[in-house]
Every structure is written in structure tokens, then in C-alpha cells.
Design an enzyme around this catalytic site. Structure first.
Site, mmCIF file in Angstrom:
data_model
loop_
_atom_site.group_PDB
_atom_site.id
_atom_site.type_symbol
_atom_site.label_atom_id
_atom_site.label_comp_id
_atom_site.label_asym_id
_atom_site.label_seq_id
_atom_site.Cartn_x
_atom_site.Cartn_y
_atom_site.Cartn_z
ATOM 1 N N ASP A 131 85.147 31.633 70.649
ATOM 2 C CA ASP A 131 83.720 31.918 70.700
ATOM 3 C C ASP A 131 83.091 31.535 69.365
ATOM 4 O OD1 ASP A 131 81.482 33.745 72.161
ATOM 5 O OD2 ASP A 131 81.436 34.079 69.995
ATOM 6 N N TYR A 137 76.760 30.657 63.330
ATOM 7 C CA TYR A 137 77.920 31.076 62.547
ATOM 8 C C TYR A 137 78.347 30.073 61.470
ATOM 9 C CZ TYR A 137 78.627 34.248 66.553
ATOM 10 O OH TYR A 137 78.480 35.170 67.544
ATOM 11 N N LYS A 187 76.544 28.830 71.339
ATOM 12 C CA LYS A 187 75.310 29.541 71.656
ATOM 13 C C LYS A 187 74.081 28.848 71.067
ATOM 14 C CE LYS A 187 78.028 33.732 71.148
ATOM 15 N NZ LYS A 187 78.981 33.197 70.174
ATOM 16 N N HIS A 220 71.825 32.988 72.324
ATOM 17 C CA HIS A 220 72.448 33.939 71.412
ATOM 18 C C HIS A 220 71.770 35.301 71.462
ATOM 19 C CE1 HIS A 220 75.119 33.811 67.611
ATOM 20 N NE2 HIS A 220 75.063 35.031 68.082
#
Length: 318
Positions: free
Chosen positions: A91, A96, A125, A158
Site C-alpha cells: 500500500d 507518502y 492513492k 486518499h
């Protein structure tokens, strides 16, 4: 209606879907191959069992989460370890800043002959600045490029918050931006752990045959934007420690097994090799019903992720 996990949602714009339920309905960005891999129900042998989505595709019940508080050059080595010990579900997200590091690890292990791309379940996402249908493709292509792949197994919104403007990845949770009016049917991103059991939503999803994936399953993460990243103390909870000693397991293993017993998938994260390995070693024991219920009574409605930046959003909290 779609939900969850991050099994996040169905957008009325019909450009991003919860693929488990709507894999055949993607209309706008089919050329990007944002779909469940047709071979995903034939994933390579791994110690992690799969859960079957309503589409018929398979998703490993435990995945590796790659959000590491924006620290660079940690996920690459950690993901290599995760691949070596058997993780096949990963994931990540544009936010990120870990897509390229994850890609490096995967590319190396494919070259080593450990696995094929079709053995993996990759999730990324869409960030809040790109929710409008004309903007989705740009960010999706960026993620595909960063991950060095031509398709994603799952692509999610997200957060159920659309904002106007642009920002750098590292500033996305610090930059206050005006809200944008993008119409969603329903959106959830689900935090679940014993201090935030989220029972009502889990019961609904079970009733509707929707697979839920829990983030922050160890009850650790970002407390809020003001005090930065303040971990909960779930791992040192006396009840959890007592049950862990009973099964000769770590507190983290008991917390993850509790989630598996309740029927959803999980994405724990760690950059410590020993813990990465331990987090996947939860399929050689089961918690009895009494222990599952005892852990469930620990609920305090304590969330790790508050996202104070969006407290004035009409859909907050989410």
C-alpha cells in the site's frame, strides 16, 4: 455505494473506483489499466492467505504499509525485506513519497527471480488536489511512472476532501488550501484497532459484502497536525500484553490477529526487519472467541489520524 480501507469509495465522476466492486465499470481511464490484475487470484505462493473480493479477485489479507512519516530512503530496504519474507500486498500513495523506493525494491526482486509483477497486489492513492475528473489522469500516470508499472491493482481517493491549488508532497499535510466542490457519493478511509473498533461501519460492510482494509491496525500513527506524530500506547496495554503472553506472541501479532479474526485485511507498517517478519507471522495461531471479545472491549474511540488541517471541512470527521 462503495467503501473502505482504504477501501475508499466510488466517485460520481466515474474516474476512480473501488475496484473490488466495480472492476468492470471503469469508463474514463481504462487506457491506464487501473484495474484488478486478471491474474491476481493466482498469486505466487506466500505465507499470507488471500481474501476474496466481491469481484472474484484475490487480495492478500495482510499487506505492507509504506507511510513512514516522510523519511526518505527507508522504505526501499524495508520493502525488500517484506518481499523476501512473503508480503505480496503493498500500500503506497503519491502523498507518502515512497512509490519510487517501493518500485526499486520490487524491480530488484523481480530481476532476482523471486516473483513476477502479476504476483503482487499494488495499491496507490489520488491526493486531494487532483479530485476533479480532468486532473485524475495526471496524478495516476505519475504514480504509474514512479512505480514502474503499467497498471495498479487498486487506486483510491486518499481522503474525501477536494482542495484547489497544488502543493509539494512533503507540504501536503501542512498547507491550508481552499476546499473544492467535487461531488462524491460516499467515501470512507477506515482506521481500525482495539482503541477505535469502528464496529458500525464494519458491520455494514460485512452485510454488503464489502472488504475492509484497516490502516493503523497497531494503533500507532499521526495524532494530529499540531503535535505531529504522537503514538498511542496500545502496544503496552496490559490486556494486550497479557493475551500476548498467553499465546507466546508479541503484542503486535495479537493486534493483527484480532483484525484477521474479525474478517478484514490490514496494512501494518515498520522499517525494522524483525518486526516486518513478525507482523506476517500471525497465521500459525488463532485467538479464541473470548479473547477477541475482551480485546474489543478496549474501545476508547481514540483515533490516531485526525487530520486537523481539514477540521473546517463539511464532511469532517471522516
Amino acid at each position: 455505494m462503495a467503501s473502505s480501507l482504504n477501501f475508499a469509495y466510488l466517485s460520481r465522476t466515474k474516474v476512480v473506483y473501488y475496484l473490488g466492486r466495480h472492476v468492470n465499470n471503469i469508463t474514463k481511464i481504462t487506457k491506464l489499466h487501473i484495474r484488478c490484475n486478471s491474474n491476481s487470484n493466482k498469486m505466487a505462493s506466500s505465507k499470507v492467505p488471500n481474501i476474496k473480493l466481491s469481484s472474484g479477485h484475490a487480495m492478500p489479507v495482510v499487506g505492507y504499509g509504506t507511510f513512514n512519516l516522510f523519511k526518505e530512503n527507508e522504505v526501499r530496504d524495508a520493502a525488500r525485506v517484506a518481499l523476501e519474507v512473503g508480503y505480496r500486498h503493498f500500500d503506497t500513495a503519491w502523498l507518502y513519497k515512497t512509490e519510487e523506493e517501493l518500485s526499486d525494491a520490487i524491480t530488484q526482486k523481480i530481476k532476482d527471480g523471486l516473483l513476477k509483477r502479476s504476483d503482487l497486489f499494488l495499491t496507490s492513492k489520488l491526493w486531494n488536489t487532483h479530485h476533479r475528473p480532468e486532473s485524475v489522469e495526471e496524478m495516476c500516470r505519475d504514480s504509474l511512472t514512479s512505480l514502474q508499472t503499467d497498471y495498479l491493482d487498486l487506486y483510491l481517493i486518499h481522503c474525501p476532501v477536494a482542495v484547489k491549488g497544488s502543493c509539494k508532497q512533503g507540504d501536503a499535510l501542512k498547507t491550508k488550501m481552499p476546499h473544492d466542490d467535487v461531488d462524491f457519493i460516499d467515501t470512507w478511509k477506515v482506521e481500525v484497532h482495539p482503541y477505535y473498533t469502528n464496529n458500525e461501519l464494519l458491520d455494514y460492510c460485512k452485510q454488503e459484502n464489502i472488504v475492509v482494509t484497516a490502516y493503523a491496525p497497531l494503533g500507532r500513527g499521526m495524532s494530529n497536525s499540531a503535535d505531529q506524530f504522537k503514538p498511542a500506547n496500545l502496544l503496552v496495554d496490559k490486556t494486550i500484553q497479557k493475551i500476548a503472553a498467553k499465546y507466546n506472541k508479541t503484542a503486535a501479532q495479537v493486534l493483527l490477529r484480532w483484525g484477521v479474526e474479525r474478517g478484514y485485511t490490514l496494512i501494518p507498517k515498520s522499517v525494522t526487519p524483525a518486526r516486518i517478519k513478525q507482523n506476517i507471522e500471525i497465521f500459525d495461531f488463532s485467538l479464541n472467541e473470548a479473547d477477541v471479545e475482551t480485546i474489543s472491549t478496549l474501545n476508547k474511540w481514540h483515533k490516531c489520524y485526525h487530520l486537523d488541517l481539514y477540521r473546517d471541512h463539511p464532511e469532517y470527521p471522516f
